[in-house]
Design a protein around this motif. Structure first.
Motif, PDB file in Angstrom:
ATOM      1  N   ASP A  63       0.855  -1.185   0.000  1.00  0.00           N
ATOM      2  CA  ASP A  63       0.000   0.000   0.000  1.00  0.00           C
ATOM      3  C   ASP A  63       0.892   1.238   0.000  1.00  0.00           C
ATOM      4  O   ASP A  63       1.984   1.224   0.575  1.00  0.00           O
ATOM      5  CB  ASP A  63      -0.898   0.025   1.243  1.00  0.00           C
ATOM      6  CG  ASP A  63      -1.856  -1.156   1.276  1.00  0.00           C
ATOM      7  OD1 ASP A  63      -2.367  -1.545   0.209  1.00  0.00           O
ATOM      8  OD2 ASP A  63      -2.090  -1.694   2.380  1.00  0.00           O
ATOM      9  N   ASP A  66       3.665   2.399   2.666  1.00  0.00           N
ATOM     10  CA  ASP A  66       4.175   1.290   3.474  1.00  0.00           C
ATOM     11  C   ASP A  66       5.681   1.390   3.596  1.00  0.00           C
ATOM     12  O   ASP A  66       6.373   1.776   2.642  1.00  0.00           O
ATOM     13  CB  ASP A  66       3.840  -0.074   2.828  1.00  0.00           C
ATOM     14  CG  ASP A  66       2.461  -0.578   3.152  1.00  0.00           C
ATOM     15  OD1 ASP A  66       1.803  -0.033   4.049  1.00  0.00           O
ATOM     16  OD2 ASP A  66       2.041  -1.556   2.479  1.00  0.00           O
ATOM     17  N   ILE A  83       6.931  -6.371   5.222  1.00  0.00           N
ATOM     18  CA  ILE A  83       6.205  -5.246   5.799  1.00  0.00           C
ATOM     19  C   ILE A  83       5.668  -5.709   7.144  1.00  0.00           C
ATOM     20  O   ILE A  83       4.938  -6.704   7.214  1.00  0.00           O
ATOM     21  CB  ILE A  83       5.044  -4.788   4.893  1.00  0.00           C
ATOM     22  CG1 ILE A  83       5.581  -4.310   3.548  1.00  0.00           C
ATOM     23  CG2 ILE A  83       4.214  -3.706   5.578  1.00  0.00           C
ATOM     24  CD1 ILE A  83       4.489  -4.029   2.517  1.00  0.00           C
ATOM     25  N   GLU A  84       6.059  -5.017   8.195  1.00  0.00           N
ATOM     26  CA  GLU A  84       5.547  -5.319   9.540  1.00  0.00           C
ATOM     27  C   GLU A  84       4.230  -4.568   9.717  1.00  0.00           C
ATOM     28  O   GLU A  84       4.157  -3.375   9.440  1.00  0.00           O
ATOM     29  CB  GLU A  84       6.545  -4.876  10.605  1.00  0.00           C
ATOM     30  CG  GLU A  84       7.888  -5.555  10.511  1.00  0.00           C
ATOM     31  CD  GLU A  84       7.877  -6.998  11.004  1.00  0.00           C
ATOM     32  OE1 GLU A  84       6.937  -7.409  11.706  1.00  0.00           O
ATOM     33  OE2 GLU A  84       8.837  -7.718  10.671  1.00  0.00           O
ATOM     34  N   THR A  85       3.201  -5.287  10.183  1.00  0.00           N
ATOM     35  CA  THR A  85       1.909  -4.655  10.442  1.00  0.00           C
ATOM     36  C   THR A  85       1.500  -4.926  11.891  1.00  0.00           C
ATOM     37  O   THR A  85       2.163  -5.701  12.586  1.00  0.00           O
ATOM     38  CB  THR A  85       0.813  -5.208   9.503  1.00  0.00           C
ATOM     39  OG1 THR A  85       0.552  -6.567   9.853  1.00  0.00           O
ATOM     40  CG2 THR A  85       1.235  -5.107   8.045  1.00  0.00           C
ATOM     41  N   LYS A  86       0.416  -4.333  12.313  1.00  0.00           N
ATOM     42  CA  LYS A  86      -0.075  -4.550  13.683  1.00  0.00           C
ATOM     43  C   LYS A  86      -0.516  -5.992  13.907  1.00  0.00           C
ATOM     44  O   LYS A  86      -0.509  -6.474  15.029  1.00  0.00           O
ATOM     45  CB  LYS A  86      -1.234  -3.601  13.983  1.00  0.00           C
ATOM     46  CG  LYS A  86      -0.811  -2.158  14.058  1.00  0.00           C
ATOM     47  CD  LYS A  86      -1.992  -1.250  14.288  1.00  0.00           C
ATOM     48  CE  LYS A  86      -1.520   0.193  14.257  1.00  0.00           C
ATOM     49  NZ  LYS A  86      -2.619   1.125  14.269  1.00  0.00           N
ATOM     50  N   ARG A  89       3.254  -9.946   9.790  1.00  0.00           N
ATOM     51  CA  ARG A  89       4.126  -9.452   8.718  1.00  0.00           C
ATOM     52  C   ARG A  89       3.714 -10.065   7.398  1.00  0.00           C
ATOM     53  O   ARG A  89       3.202 -11.172   7.338  1.00  0.00           O
ATOM     54  CB  ARG A  89       5.586  -9.739   9.038  1.00  0.00           C
ATOM     55  CG  ARG A  89       5.925 -11.203   9.135  1.00  0.00           C
ATOM     56  CD  ARG A  89       7.415 -11.442   9.332  1.00  0.00           C
ATOM     57  NE  ARG A  89       7.958 -10.846  10.510  1.00  0.00           N
ATOM     58  CZ  ARG A  89       8.312 -11.496  11.607  1.00  0.00           C
ATOM     59  NH1 ARG A  89       8.168 -12.796  11.663  1.00  0.00           N
ATOM     60  NH2 ARG A  89       8.803 -10.872  12.630  1.00  0.00           N
ATOM     61  N   ARG A  90       3.956  -9.274   6.350  1.00  0.00           N
ATOM     62  CA  ARG A  90       3.739  -9.756   4.985  1.00  0.00           C
ATOM     63  C   ARG A  90       5.114  -9.847   4.333  1.00  0.00           C
ATOM     64  O   ARG A  90       5.909  -8.912   4.411  1.00  0.00           O
ATOM     65  CB  ARG A  90       2.849  -8.793   4.194  1.00  0.00           C
ATOM     66  CG  ARG A  90       1.462  -8.643   4.751  1.00  0.00           C
ATOM     67  CD  ARG A  90       0.496  -7.928   3.803  1.00  0.00           C
ATOM     68  NE  ARG A  90       0.961  -6.699   3.210  1.00  0.00           N
ATOM     69  CZ  ARG A  90       0.669  -5.474   3.653  1.00  0.00           C
ATOM     70  NH1 ARG A  90      -0.049  -5.318   4.748  1.00  0.00           N
ATOM     71  NH2 ARG A  90       1.111  -4.401   3.014  1.00  0.00           N
TER      72      ARG A  90
END
Length: 118
Positions: A63, A66, A83-86, A89-90
């Protein structure tokens, strides 16, 4: 197989899961438990200029804005990243053209230059 006596600098090229990383030490490659590693800040980080989602499951859905940690160059204009997210990770491959390098430019330049040497 190489066995470290401690103090070696390895390059993490892929996150296997939360407990294991795939690493390179010179010409040696292998899986290393995360609790054996201490981070050195030489990360290459990019910020997405635009969205990317071509629905390919091997590709990283990105996105705009990011922050992507670049893990490994996989082709001329494609990198594996995370990509670390809440919620976790992706991880996947993405086109370099959609990001600006915001951290680790010198390390990035070294990797790209080495890839183009004969």
């Amino acid at each position: 197989s190489t066995q470290s006596t401690g103090g070696d600098v390895v390059r993490v090229v892929r996150i296997v899961d939360e407990n294991w990383y795939h690493c390179h030490l010179g010409d040696e490659k292998g899986i290393v438990p995360t609790n054996f590693l201490r981070a050195l800040v030489k990360e290459i980080v990019g910020k997405a200029r635009e969205d990317f989602d071509d629905l390919n499951v091997a590709h990283l859905r990105v996105d705009r804005n990011d922050q992507i940690i670049l893990l490994e160059r996989v082709a001329d204009h494609w990198w594996e990243g995370v990509i670390e997210t809440k919620v976790g990770r992706r991880i996947g491959v993405f086109p370099l053209a959609i990001v600006d390098i915001v951290q680790g430019q010198a390390t990035f330049d070294e990797i790209v230059a080495a890839a183009h040497r004969p």
